[in-house]
Design a protein around this motif. Sequence first.
Motif, PDB file in Angstrom:
ATOM      1  N   ALA A 605      -3.423 -20.454 -14.869  1.00  0.00           N
ATOM      2  CA  ALA A 605      -3.488 -19.039 -14.632  1.00  0.00           C
ATOM      3  C   ALA A 605      -4.689 -18.884 -13.344  1.00  0.00           C
ATOM      4  N   ASP A 606      -5.505 -19.840 -14.201  1.00  0.00           N
ATOM      5  CA  ASP A 606      -6.677 -19.107 -13.651  1.00  0.00           C
ATOM      6  C   ASP A 606      -7.276 -20.194 -12.159  1.00  0.00           C
ATOM      7  N   ARG A 607      -6.029 -21.249 -11.634  1.00  0.00           N
ATOM      8  CA  ARG A 607      -6.608 -21.684 -10.808  1.00  0.00           C
ATOM      9  C   ARG A 607      -5.472 -21.407  -9.594  1.00  0.00           C
ATOM     10  N   GLY A 608      -4.458 -22.571 -10.012  1.00  0.00           N
ATOM     11  CA  GLY A 608      -3.251 -21.893  -9.197  1.00  0.00           C
ATOM     12  C   GLY A 608      -3.073 -23.207  -8.631  1.00  0.00           C
ATOM     13  N   PHE A 609      -2.192 -23.286  -7.626  1.00  0.00           N
ATOM     14  CA  PHE A 609      -1.774 -24.551  -6.967  1.00  0.00           C
ATOM     15  C   PHE A 609      -1.999 -24.339  -5.650  1.00  0.00           C
ATOM     16  N   ALA A 610      -3.016 -25.138  -5.226  1.00  0.00           N
ATOM     17  CA  ALA A 610      -3.528 -25.558  -3.679  1.00  0.00           C
ATOM     18  C   ALA A 610      -2.119 -25.576  -2.960  1.00  0.00           C
ATOM     19  N   ARG A 611      -1.755 -24.455  -2.125  1.00  0.00           N
ATOM     20  CA  ARG A 611      -1.206 -24.254  -0.655  1.00  0.00           C
ATOM     21  C   ARG A 611      -2.370 -23.952   0.624  1.00  0.00           C
ATOM     22  N   GLY A 613      -2.365 -23.520   4.274  1.00  0.00           N
ATOM     23  CA  GLY A 613      -1.885 -22.186   5.360  1.00  0.00           C
ATOM     24  C   GLY A 613      -1.579 -23.066   6.908  1.00  0.00           C
ATOM     25  N   GLY A 614      -1.514 -21.780   7.598  1.00  0.00           N
ATOM     26  CA  GLY A 614      -0.595 -22.321   8.757  1.00  0.00           C
ATOM     27  C   GLY A 614      -1.383 -21.110   9.532  1.00  0.00           C
ATOM     28  N   GLY A 619      -3.406 -19.891   3.288  1.00  0.00           N
ATOM     29  CA  GLY A 619      -3.673 -20.716   2.386  1.00  0.00           C
ATOM     30  C   GLY A 619      -4.725 -19.921   1.388  1.00  0.00           C
ATOM     31  N   SER A 620      -5.152 -21.090   0.321  1.00  0.00           N
ATOM     32  CA  SER A 620      -4.949 -20.706  -1.299  1.00  0.00           C
ATOM     33  C   SER A 620      -6.301 -20.661  -0.868  1.00  0.00           C
ATOM     34  N   VAL A 621      -7.297 -19.886  -2.151  1.00  0.00           N
ATOM     35  CA  VAL A 621      -8.788 -20.154  -2.133  1.00  0.00           C
ATOM     36  C   VAL A 621      -9.147 -20.830  -2.955  1.00  0.00           C
ATOM     37  N   LEU A 622     -10.259 -21.497  -2.758  1.00  0.00           N
ATOM     38  CA  LEU A 622     -10.309 -22.507  -3.724  1.00  0.00           C
ATOM     39  C   LEU A 622     -10.857 -22.117  -4.237  1.00  0.00           C
TER      40      LEU A 622
END
Length: 754
Positions: A605-611, A613-614, A619-622
């Motif tokens: 819930a806190d992090r989520g999976f990285a995506r 981007g293009g 893309g995901s936020v670290l």
Amino acid sequence: MSAETPRSFHFSSPAHWGQCLVVDADVEALRAGGGIQPFAAYERNAALLASEGAGVPVALRGGDILWRDNDRRLHRLTSCDDVPEVTPAPAALATTGRIVNTFSGLWAIDGPSSLACFEADTLTRLLVVDLPGTRIVDIADAGRDSLFVLTERDGAWQVLHVSAAGHGLESIALPGISHPIAFTYLHTSRSFVVLAGDSHTRLFWFALQDKLLPGDGRAAQPLFDRAVAGYHPCFAPIGHVDPCSQGPTASGNQPTAIGEQAEVIPPSVLASDRRDRIYLAGRDGAAQGGAAWVLLIDADGNAIGEVPVGAHDSPPIGVTASASQLLVAGRRGVLRYATAAVVPQGAGPACCVLLTPMLSAPDRDDGRRWLRVDARADVPEGSTIEIAYASTDDTAERDRLVKVATDPTVAASQRLAALLNQDGIWRAPTTFTGASGAAGGTDPFSARLFDTTDRFLWVRVALTATAGAALPSLSALDVRYPGQTLMATLPGIYQREESNPDSFFRALVGVLESTTQGTDHRIAQLAGHLDPTSATPEWLNFVARWLGVPWDDGIEVAQKRRILGSAAMLASARGTRAGLEGLLEALMPTTPGSPRRYRVVDTTADRGFARVGGSTCRGSVLPAMLGGPSRWNATVDERAVLGYMRLPCPNQPDDGVGRLAGRVRVDVAATAGERIAWQPWLDRVLGELIPVTARLTLRWVSRQSLQRNRLDGTLTLDGPPTPRLGTDAITNLARLPDSPPRLTRSGIRLRPET
């Protein structure tokens, strides 16, 4: 059982008991919340603190004992020593007839018209107070770090009130006495007791008045006086003429002139304590054997006990008392009598009496007035409690009895005796005896009142303990008047029996009402058992299992109460992050201004999976989780590794997500002691609020780990912590500083580089 709890006049607190007429009860026990109980007697055998004679004993604050011997040396025995410390006495302490201990120091008479104050530990003289034109006879503790001084000025006797700084606060006249030689002050009843008279064998009581007189003074109102010889056969203070003969005293001393009697009898033969007990040392007449005693007298002048002094220590020439001991100075030293746990053999019974104020019952259509008296008391084996009552319906008789009970000019014991001697109003008492083998604690005792229809009522309770018995005590008293009783629930043909005072049926119902009061009390307390703030630890466990909250019997009581207080929230938020944090807050409440002692990390819930981007998606936020198959994934391509890849186990897809999803980590900052106490149950209790599809990881950390700035819960941006060895040290973070260079025979040896 009653359908409705009867109403009552309730007595249980010191303020309630203060409205009653109480005689011979222990005042200090009452102030401490111990209820009404008789004075505790002293042991018949004393411990001897040996010295070459003794005089002016003093019980110091903290339990120390001080006295003077015949060689004018002071002996001081502390509460933690067995052998007293002996030092030379300063001049004033070596000659004074009494030493008084106050917060400011030790006070003594220093000459005919001056006082001296000494520091209690070092015996350093702190202050000298001169009272010119007066002759000092005796001194007494006035409370609030001040002193009362009995003096004579121009033939008039008065008490001077002196402050700790030596300033005269006021003068109090003592009218109607002659030749006093000793006095004491009773703090609770605010009265003086003076040993005086032409033959120095009478005790005079004076009440301290609040009304000021011209000249910045007050007068003490004379109350009554008692002959000393009336307390025991021809009893007299040591050194006086035997009242049963006209010859020398039993000690062989010839009586001196009246003006010299203060030198014959030490003032310290008369003393008192904070319980308003008076102690008078003396002996019987020669014809009666001349035995020496210390008489115990209450504030109303009644003898309440006696302590024998052996022939080896006769005559007693000084007496004082504290909360737990009686000190008597004699020939061989000081005798220390301890307070007895039970009434000693050979001593008289210990008793006290309580009389309620006038009670008035409300008018009722059915004519019923009173129901019963319920007393909660501890009555050990060998002791008794007696309950009696008086009643009247005559308003003139009521007014007369109220005037007798509240007359301030008459001693409490005399007022009580006057009321008890009234004819025609008292009913036969109900007496209960302590049962053998009964467990300690209070028990209910009931006496019926439904026989009387009089409106006005007084209740008397007497507690008595005989030799070998522990003291009884009264903790609560309820005088009940009817509400909805059992009689009101019976058919009308039986209710008519209530108008018959000799009805056996009404007496039988009264017994049922009295004996079922314990059941009524337990039913009334059921709501308290369900309330987390008042329930007992056993009931907390029962209620928790009824409500189904996360629980373990090993949880601390304070934590249990907080969990039950949050039961509604925990039930509605079960399986959520809010519910888990609510349980942690109940276990480890956050104090204002302090950080939390716990942290919940739900990676999914806190992090989520990285995506990735293009150009068309963001893309995901670290920080974020990176998922993917493991290195041994059974995929035949250019990434396959021979001898390493294998097929997955059943129901174990190797997609790289299952190992990361559904994990909840809880960090708990606890001390070593808390970890030992909580570790057996904390993991399981927290797991009861975790969803079925999630797994819990409990991690024990220090408080510092929750206060530092971290990127992922492990990286610390602070400097190295202070090196510290202990159960709370952070592994791999706390280290010792670099050692300085060392000088050896071959020169300076530097720390080797690693």
